[in-house]
Motif scaffolding. Structure first.
Motif, PDB file in Angstrom:
ATOM      1  N   VAL A  43     -89.071  39.158  46.215  1.00  0.00           N
ATOM      2  CA  VAL A  43     -89.503  37.836  46.667  1.00  0.00           C
ATOM      3  C   VAL A  43     -90.964  37.958  47.082  1.00  0.00           C
ATOM      4  O   VAL A  43     -91.312  38.744  47.958  1.00  0.00           O
ATOM      5  N   LEU A  46     -94.623  33.609  48.780  1.00  0.00           N
ATOM      6  CA  LEU A  46     -94.043  32.580  49.634  1.00  0.00           C
ATOM      7  C   LEU A  46     -95.169  31.839  50.338  1.00  0.00           C
ATOM      8  O   LEU A  46     -96.194  32.419  50.695  1.00  0.00           O
ATOM      9  N   ASP A  50     -91.956  26.734  52.431  1.00  0.00           N
ATOM     10  CA  ASP A  50     -90.930  27.101  51.452  1.00  0.00           C
ATOM     11  C   ASP A  50     -89.576  27.239  52.128  1.00  0.00           C
ATOM     12  O   ASP A  50     -89.481  27.742  53.250  1.00  0.00           O
ATOM     13  N   ILE A  52     -86.082  29.114  52.161  1.00  0.00           N
ATOM     14  CA  ILE A  52     -85.522  30.390  51.724  1.00  0.00           C
ATOM     15  C   ILE A  52     -84.181  30.604  52.426  1.00  0.00           C
ATOM     16  O   ILE A  52     -83.775  29.793  53.263  1.00  0.00           O
ATOM     17  N   GLN A  64     -80.173  29.284  55.921  1.00  0.00           N
ATOM     18  CA  GLN A  64     -81.335  28.587  55.381  1.00  0.00           C
ATOM     19  C   GLN A  64     -82.442  28.590  56.430  1.00  0.00           C
ATOM     20  O   GLN A  64     -82.192  28.401  57.624  1.00  0.00           O
ATOM     21  N   ARG A 107     -84.654  33.862  47.716  1.00  0.00           N
ATOM     22  CA  ARG A 107     -84.871  32.460  47.357  1.00  0.00           C
ATOM     23  C   ARG A 107     -83.545  31.726  47.478  1.00  0.00           C
ATOM     24  O   ARG A 107     -82.478  32.328  47.392  1.00  0.00           O
ATOM     25  N   VAL A 108     -83.600  30.427  47.648  1.00  0.00           N
ATOM     26  CA  VAL A 108     -82.377  29.633  47.755  1.00  0.00           C
ATOM     27  C   VAL A 108     -81.642  29.706  46.427  1.00  0.00           C
ATOM     28  O   VAL A 108     -82.203  29.350  45.387  1.00  0.00           O
ATOM     29  N   TYR A 110     -79.417  28.749  43.317  1.00  0.00           N
ATOM     30  CA  TYR A 110     -79.286  27.438  42.677  1.00  0.00           C
ATOM     31  C   TYR A 110     -78.028  26.707  43.133  1.00  0.00           C
ATOM     32  O   TYR A 110     -78.037  25.500  43.290  1.00  0.00           O
ATOM     33  N   TYR A 113     -78.276  24.166  46.222  1.00  0.00           N
ATOM     34  CA  TYR A 113     -79.077  22.937  46.254  1.00  0.00           C
ATOM     35  C   TYR A 113     -78.185  21.739  46.464  1.00  0.00           C
ATOM     36  O   TYR A 113     -77.095  21.656  46.040  1.00  0.00           O
TER      37      TYR A 113
END
Length: 113
Positions: A43, A46, A50, A52, A64, A107-108, A110, A113
């Motif tokens: 990662v 940043l 952002d 994350i 989160q 990273r978040v 997918y 979301y």
């Protein structure tokens, strides 16, 4: 929910991982498909603001968070990032900066979301 775990084994034919919870008191072992495993590391780039996922201090759980200060190297070469964790305000409604090792950031995913 995301936890910090150590890979015990991976079956390359099936894509299944056997993982151990990094919480030493837990002793939990999980068998998960590759699609539900995020390998940490890599990662970079940043920016402030952002979104994350980061390991909350003194736990093995990812939550989160929003980047409030970009990563900085300290003493022994480890990099830390300052974040605000979601829903982490004190009794006065103030959210305090928390330092998290870059080794415990992703990273978040997918699916979140």
């Amino acid at each position: 929910d995301w936890i910090l775990a150590k890979v015990i084994s991976q079956d390359v034919e099936t894509g299944m991982f056997q993982l151990a919870d990094e919480d030493v008191e837990s002793n939990k072992v999980f068998n998960l498909p590759e699609s539900q495993v995020v390998v940490l590391g890599g990662v970079d780039r940043l920016s402030r603001g952002d979104i994350i996922y980061a390991v909350y201090p003194d736990t093995t759980s990812f939550y989160q968070a929003t980047v409030v200060q970009v990563p900085k190297k300290v003493g022994g070469g480890d990099s830390f990032i300052m974040v605000h964790f979601k829903d982490d305000s004190d009794e006065h409604g103030i959210t305090h900066d928390k330092a998290v090792s870059m080794q415990h950031v992703m990273r978040v995913p997918y699916s979140s979301y």
